[in-house]
Design a protein around this motif. Structure first.
Motif, mmCIF file in Angstrom:
data_model
loop_
_atom_site.group_PDB
_atom_site.id
_atom_site.type_symbol
_atom_site.label_atom_id
_atom_site.label_comp_id
_atom_site.label_asym_id
_atom_site.label_seq_id
_atom_site.Cartn_x
_atom_site.Cartn_y
_atom_site.Cartn_z
ATOM 1 N N GLU A 91 3.203 5.518 2.105
ATOM 2 C CA GLU A 91 2.928 5.798 1.128
ATOM 3 C C GLU A 91 1.176 5.089 0.675
ATOM 4 O O GLU A 91 0.652 5.339 0.850
ATOM 5 C CB GLU A 91 3.796 5.632 0.096
ATOM 6 N N ALA A 92 1.467 3.714 0.951
ATOM 7 C CA ALA A 92 0.260 2.880 0.716
ATOM 8 C C ALA A 92 -0.866 3.516 1.967
ATOM 9 O O ALA A 92 -2.193 3.331 1.368
ATOM 10 C CB ALA A 92 1.136 1.554 1.074
ATOM 11 N N VAL A 93 -0.541 3.810 3.529
ATOM 12 C CA VAL A 93 -1.700 5.009 3.962
ATOM 13 C C VAL A 93 -2.115 5.544 3.608
ATOM 14 O O VAL A 93 -3.523 5.379 2.850
ATOM 15 C CB VAL A 93 -1.386 4.715 5.512
ATOM 16 N N GLU A 94 -1.538 6.347 2.775
ATOM 17 C CA GLU A 94 -1.730 7.813 2.305
ATOM 18 C C GLU A 94 -3.057 7.511 0.953
ATOM 19 O O GLU A 94 -3.747 8.102 0.368
ATOM 20 C CB GLU A 94 -0.713 8.475 2.007
ATOM 21 N N PRO A 139 3.628 -2.448 2.089
ATOM 22 C CA PRO A 139 2.565 -1.426 1.775
ATOM 23 C C PRO A 139 1.044 -2.543 1.015
ATOM 24 O O PRO A 139 0.207 -2.218 1.317
ATOM 25 C CB PRO A 139 3.053 -0.918 0.155
ATOM 26 N N ALA A 140 2.408 -4.677 0.654
ATOM 27 C CA ALA A 140 0.641 -4.905 0.434
ATOM 28 C C ALA A 140 -0.340 -5.201 1.104
ATOM 29 O O ALA A 140 -1.388 -5.555 0.872
ATOM 30 C CB ALA A 140 1.621 -6.222 -0.277
ATOM 31 N N LYS A 141 0.289 -5.250 2.866
ATOM 32 C CA LYS A 141 -0.948 -5.589 4.099
ATOM 33 C C LYS A 141 -1.499 -4.285 4.289
ATOM 34 O O LYS A 141 -2.608 -4.278 4.586
ATOM 35 C CB LYS A 141 0.568 -5.576 4.830
ATOM 36 N N VAL A 142 -1.315 -3.054 3.783
ATOM 37 C CA VAL A 142 -1.675 -1.426 4.405
ATOM 38 C C VAL A 142 -3.144 -1.680 4.322
ATOM 39 O O VAL A 142 -4.047 -2.020 5.285
ATOM 40 C CB VAL A 142 -1.068 -0.484 3.618
#
Length: 150
Positions: A91-94, A139-142
């Motif tokens: 979801e974070a990459v999207e 998600p925070a690192k993406v």
């Protein structure tokens, strides 16, 4: 990759049908996809049927018959990564790329894929960008990871 580059690369494989997969991998690596006219050129140079070239190009997931972005992002969604939060990473990459799995952005910067298992279960969840593994993703690192890929 222009026609002259393809010609030069193919010339060293002229008449060597056993080099097919190697040739396709070289072109895919440089060009990020395999256009139909290039597949025909490969068939002619290696002196093998066009149908054989297409069969190999469609058999292996590493090859793409549609244009790909400069940076290929793969998010593992295998069971180990899934249990460790791969869904949230995807979801974070999207959000960061504006893409869904299987898509390429209009600027050709990113292509996004989801993979059943990338073979590194002990370091998941992970994303792989252009073959480089980024382990224990959150998600925070993406965004921090993706900013390094122009």
């Amino acid at each position: 990759m222009d026609s002259a580059q393809i010609d030069a690369m193919l010339e060293k494989h002229r008449g060597k049908p056993g080099d097919l997969i190697h040739v396709l991998m070289e072109i895919q690596h440089q060009n990020h996809w395999l256009p139909r006219e290039v597949l025909q050129q490969v068939a002619d140079t290696l002196e093998i049927p066009f149908s054989r070239v297409v069969r190999i190009a469609t058999l292996y997931k590493t090859f793409s018959l549609t244009p790909r972005g400069r940076n290929e992002v793969h998010v593992c969604n295998g069971i180990s990564c899934h249990l460790r939060g791969a869904g949230k990473v995807m979801e974070a990459v999207e959000r960061a790329t504006g893409l869904k799995a299987g898509e390429t952005d209009a600027s050709w910067r990113f292509s996004l894929e989801a993979g059943a298992c990338l073979g590194t279960c002990s370091i998941g969840p992970e994303i792989v960008v252009n073959g480089r593994h980024h382990a224990r993703m959150t998600p925070a690192k993406v965004e921090e990871v993706l900013k390094d890929y122009p």
